[in-house]
Write a protein that holds these residues in place. Structure first.
Motif, PDB file in Angstrom:
ATOM      1  N   PRO A 330       0.724  -1.128  -0.109  1.00  0.00           N
ATOM      2  CA  PRO A 330       0.113   0.024  -0.061  1.00  0.00           C
ATOM      3  C   PRO A 330       0.866   1.384  -0.076  1.00  0.00           C
ATOM      4  N   ALA A 331       0.355   2.549  -0.672  1.00  0.00           N
ATOM      5  CA  ALA A 331       1.024   3.558  -0.624  1.00  0.00           C
ATOM      6  C   ALA A 331       1.087   4.302   0.955  1.00  0.00           C
ATOM      7  N   PRO A 332       2.096   4.891   0.930  1.00  0.00           N
ATOM      8  CA  PRO A 332       3.469   4.676   0.488  1.00  0.00           C
ATOM      9  C   PRO A 332       4.195   3.617   0.979  1.00  0.00           C
ATOM     10  N   ALA A 333       4.840   2.870  -0.227  1.00  0.00           N
ATOM     11  CA  ALA A 333       5.638   1.731  -0.105  1.00  0.00           C
ATOM     12  C   ALA A 333       6.907   2.400   0.290  1.00  0.00           C
ATOM     13  N   SER A 334       7.535   1.553   1.560  1.00  0.00           N
ATOM     14  CA  SER A 334       8.844   2.037   1.863  1.00  0.00           C
ATOM     15  C   SER A 334      10.124   1.204   1.786  1.00  0.00           C
ATOM     16  N   ILE A 335      11.221   1.540   1.696  1.00  0.00           N
ATOM     17  CA  ILE A 335      12.262   0.592   1.457  1.00  0.00           C
ATOM     18  C   ILE A 335      13.148   0.945   2.682  1.00  0.00           C
ATOM     19  N   HIS A 336      13.715   0.016   3.360  1.00  0.00           N
ATOM     20  CA  HIS A 336      14.537   0.057   4.417  1.00  0.00           C
ATOM     21  C   HIS A 336      15.766   0.304   4.216  1.00  0.00           C
ATOM     22  N   CYS A 337      16.459   1.537   4.359  1.00  0.00           N
ATOM     23  CA  CYS A 337      17.809   1.801   3.862  1.00  0.00           C
ATOM     24  C   CYS A 337      19.056   1.160   4.677  1.00  0.00           C
ATOM     25  N   THR A 338      19.978   1.016   3.783  1.00  0.00           N
ATOM     26  CA  THR A 338      21.292   0.422   4.276  1.00  0.00           C
ATOM     27  C   THR A 338      22.237   1.313   5.275  1.00  0.00           C
ATOM     28  N   LEU A 339      22.769   0.945   6.221  1.00  0.00           N
ATOM     29  CA  LEU A 339      23.556   1.896   6.986  1.00  0.00           C
ATOM     30  C   LEU A 339      25.030   1.479   6.547  1.00  0.00           C
ATOM     31  N   ILE A 340      25.925   2.407   6.389  1.00  0.00           N
ATOM     32  CA  ILE A 340      27.152   1.730   5.780  1.00  0.00           C
ATOM     33  C   ILE A 340      28.321   2.279   7.015  1.00  0.00           C
ATOM     34  N   ASN A 341      28.748   1.454   7.759  1.00  0.00           N
ATOM     35  CA  ASN A 341      29.824   1.949   8.751  1.00  0.00           C
ATOM     36  C   ASN A 341      31.175   2.220   8.065  1.00  0.00           C
ATOM     37  N   LYS A 342      31.568   3.564   8.699  1.00  0.00           N
ATOM     38  CA  LYS A 342      32.939   4.016   8.335  1.00  0.00           C
ATOM     39  C   LYS A 342      33.616   4.281   9.529  1.00  0.00           C
ATOM     40  N   GLU A 343      34.401   5.299   9.507  1.00  0.00           N
ATOM     41  CA  GLU A 343      35.235   5.612  10.699  1.00  0.00           C
ATOM     42  C   GLU A 343      34.855   6.772  11.552  1.00  0.00           C
ATOM     43  N   SER A 344      33.561   7.490  11.266  1.00  0.00           N
ATOM     44  CA  SER A 344      32.949   8.538  12.147  1.00  0.00           C
ATOM     45  C   SER A 344      32.464   8.099  13.524  1.00  0.00           C
TER      46      SER A 344
END
Length: 349
Positions: A330-344
């Protein structure tokens, strides 16, 4: 170029039989071994259907219109348009992209697409927000990209803004941060609302008190830097969740002025995985990557399912960095985003 007549001559069948087979209307009407022979001959001869003739038969042009408001002038254009283009090509469609300023030239661009006879429209915004759909396209199949419509009248796809805020804040909590600030946006759009809600929920789930004094809503330039600097001086946060990577720059600047080391004294998480900031900030910024490619790909598949009245379950979706939702979500369809681990983000001892 090979024709149906040539295929019929080489296979010893009628042109009408070849037409049935190549238009996938042969089941129950043409013997399977003959149909297979026709397809093999067509492939060997390099047969390609005539799109104009096909459009006359089906009343479809197999052309999609992609209307973007400033999308094509931002660093994120590539991902959204590439995803949409890949899906369109896979499904046998051509896509025409136009960029508008959202006001003066939008009607002209839409009229041009309509003259091409597009079968449906993708309507994309620069960042997730409520969109007013032009009246001139409401009679067409329409799918919104990185936007939603009033009352969710049209199918739409967007990042899961709540999970962005939740996951980013949770990452800071896991690093041992207890005084986490939110550097937000001064525009009250869905992305700001959802990310702030996710931030607050992550704090609550971890038993940490939400303190409004640790949140600022900023635009850009001098006033933004001043607001973040006051936050450093008055509240002394040990972690920062930033609405986007651009706002993380203000945290880096203030930390340098205060003699604090990012990734050791304080931790920072942004949103976007913006190429410029990702390649220039030091230490590299831990960030949540927005699913631009996925949104573009999903939107085209959903649009084609509307145009062809085709079951959503019949589409084969590719493996992507972020998992796409079901096409009939159903609208709005949502995408679970990817967390990118770096050095901060600091490592716990």
């Amino acid at each position: 170029m090979a024709t149906m007549k040539e295929i019929a001559r080489q296979t010893g069948v009628s042109v009408s039989t070849v037409s049935l087979v190549l238009n996938n209307r042969d089941e129950g009407r043409v013997k399977p071994h003959i149909a297979q022979q026709v397809r093999q001959t067509a492939e060997r001869l390099g047969y390609a259907p005539n799109p104009l003739a096909r459009s006359l038969r089906t009343s479809r042009t197999k052309i999609l219109g992609f209307i973007s408001e400033e999308i094509a002038t931002t660093p994120f254009a590539g991902g959204i348009i590439l995803g949409a283009q890949d899906a369109a090509s896979t499904l046998g469609y051509m896509m025409i992209t136009v960029n508008t300023d959202g006001v003066s030239n939008e009607d002209d661009e839409i009229a041009a697409l309509q003259r091409y006879g597009v079968d449906g429209f993708l309507y994309a915004k620069m960042s997730n927000r409520l969109a007013q759909i032009p009246q001139s396209i409401t009679d067409y199949p329409v799918v919104l990209v990185d936007a939603t419509s009033e009352g969710h009248r049209f199918p739409s796809i967007q990042p899961d803004e709540f999970r962005i805020g939740y996951d980013a804040t949770k990452r800071l909590i896991e690093a041992g941060c207890t005084k986490i600030a939110y550097i937000g946006c001064d525009d009250d759009m869905p992305a700001q609302i959802g990310r702030l809600q996710g931030y607050r929920q992550a704090l609550e789930n971890a038993g940490l008190r939400f303190d409004e004094r640790r949140t600022v809503a900023i635009g850009g330039n001098g006033p933004a830097l001043s607001a973040v600097s006051k936050l450093f001086d008055n509240e002394g946060p040990d972690g920062f969740f930033c609405f986007n990577d651009a706002r993380a720059w203000y945290v880096y600047e203030c930390a340098a002025r205060c003699g604090l080391t990012i990734g050791q004294d304080i931790s920072v998480v942004g949103v976007d995985n913006h190429r410029v900031f990702a390649e220039t900030l030091h230490p590299r910024l831990t960030t949540v990557e927005l699913p631009h490619y996925e949104m573009g790909y999903w939107a085209v598949c959903r649009l084609v399912s509307e145009i062809e009245d085709r079951p959503p379950s019949s589409f084969i979706m590719p493996a992507t960095t972020a998992q796409m939702p079901a096409l009939d979500a159903p609208a709005p369809a949502s995408i679970h985003c990817t967390l990118i681990n770096k050095e901060s983000v600091a490592r716990q001892a």
